[in-house]
Design a protein around this motif. Structure first.
Motif, PDB file in Angstrom:
ATOM      1  N   GLY A  37       0.865  -1.297  -0.289  1.00 47.89           N
ATOM      2  CA  GLY A  37       0.032   0.047   0.026  1.00 47.89           C
ATOM      3  C   GLY A  37       1.008   1.274  -0.078  1.00 47.89           C
ATOM      4  O   GLY A  37       2.039   1.216  -0.072  1.00 47.89           O
ATOM      5  N   ARG A  38       0.340   2.494  -0.027  1.00 46.67           N
ATOM      6  CA  ARG A  38       0.987   3.706   0.079  1.00 46.67           C
ATOM      7  C   ARG A  38       0.488   4.545   1.223  1.00 46.67           C
ATOM      8  O   ARG A  38      -0.553   4.080   1.886  1.00 46.67           O
ATOM      9  N   CYS A  39       1.704   5.247   1.748  1.00 52.27           N
ATOM     10  CA  CYS A  39       1.297   5.997   2.879  1.00 52.27           C
ATOM     11  C   CYS A  39       1.502   7.533   2.526  1.00 52.27           C
ATOM     12  O   CYS A  39       2.883   7.591   2.266  1.00 52.27           O
ATOM     13  N   ARG A  40       0.696   8.321   2.490  1.00 47.36           N
ATOM     14  CA  ARG A  40       0.628   9.989   2.000  1.00 47.36           C
ATOM     15  C   ARG A  40       1.798  10.551   2.942  1.00 47.36           C
ATOM     16  O   ARG A  40       2.466  11.328   2.589  1.00 47.36           O
ATOM     17  N   TYR A  41       1.641  10.179   4.286  1.00 44.29           N
ATOM     18  CA  TYR A  41       2.703  11.006   5.271  1.00 44.29           C
ATOM     19  C   TYR A  41       4.107  10.547   4.894  1.00 44.29           C
ATOM     20  O   TYR A  41       5.057  11.460   4.744  1.00 44.29           O
TER      21      TYR A  41
END
Ligand SMILES: [Zn+2]
Length: 117
Positions: A37-41
């Motif tokens: 997944g991705r993590c914007r932070y």
């Protein structure tokens, strides 16, 4: 542990360092999960501390934004200085040189047709 994981562990403010792979936002850190997944932070606040890794990450995930582009010729990332730029600096110089040579050749050819003046 891959480089993303060690960066998350070392630098991410939301990484729960009392655990092996947890995020303080009460979930598993995306870089330790299987889903990729991705993590914007992380992308905005942590990844920029390692520009090389950031580039690799963005390219791998197809996230090259408007600011950073991938050279159409050699596929290496570069920072775009104008909207028309499609090559990295090295390839841009090369492409400009070729275009110039082509023009020069055309010019010479048309001169030859006109009697070589
Ligand atoms: Zn290039």
């Amino acid at each position: 542990m891959n480089r993303l994981q060690s960066l998350a562990k070392r630098q991410c403010a939301t990484f729960d360092t009392s655990t092996e792979d947890r995020c303080l936002l009460d979930c598993q850190c995306v870089f330790f999960g299987q889903s990729g997944g991705r993590c914007r932070y992380f992308e905005e606040g942590v990844l920029p501390t390692d520009p090389k890794l950031e580039r690799a990450y963005r390219i791998e995930r197809g996230l090259a934004d408007g600011k950073e582009d991938v050279c159409r010729k050699c596929s290496s990332p570069f920072e775009r200085k104008s909207n028309r730029q499609i090559y990295c600096t090295g390839c841009g110089v090369e492409a400009a040189r070729k275009a110039r040579n082509k023009r020069a050749r055309k010019y010479r050819e048309s001169n030859a047709l006109n009697g070589g003046k």
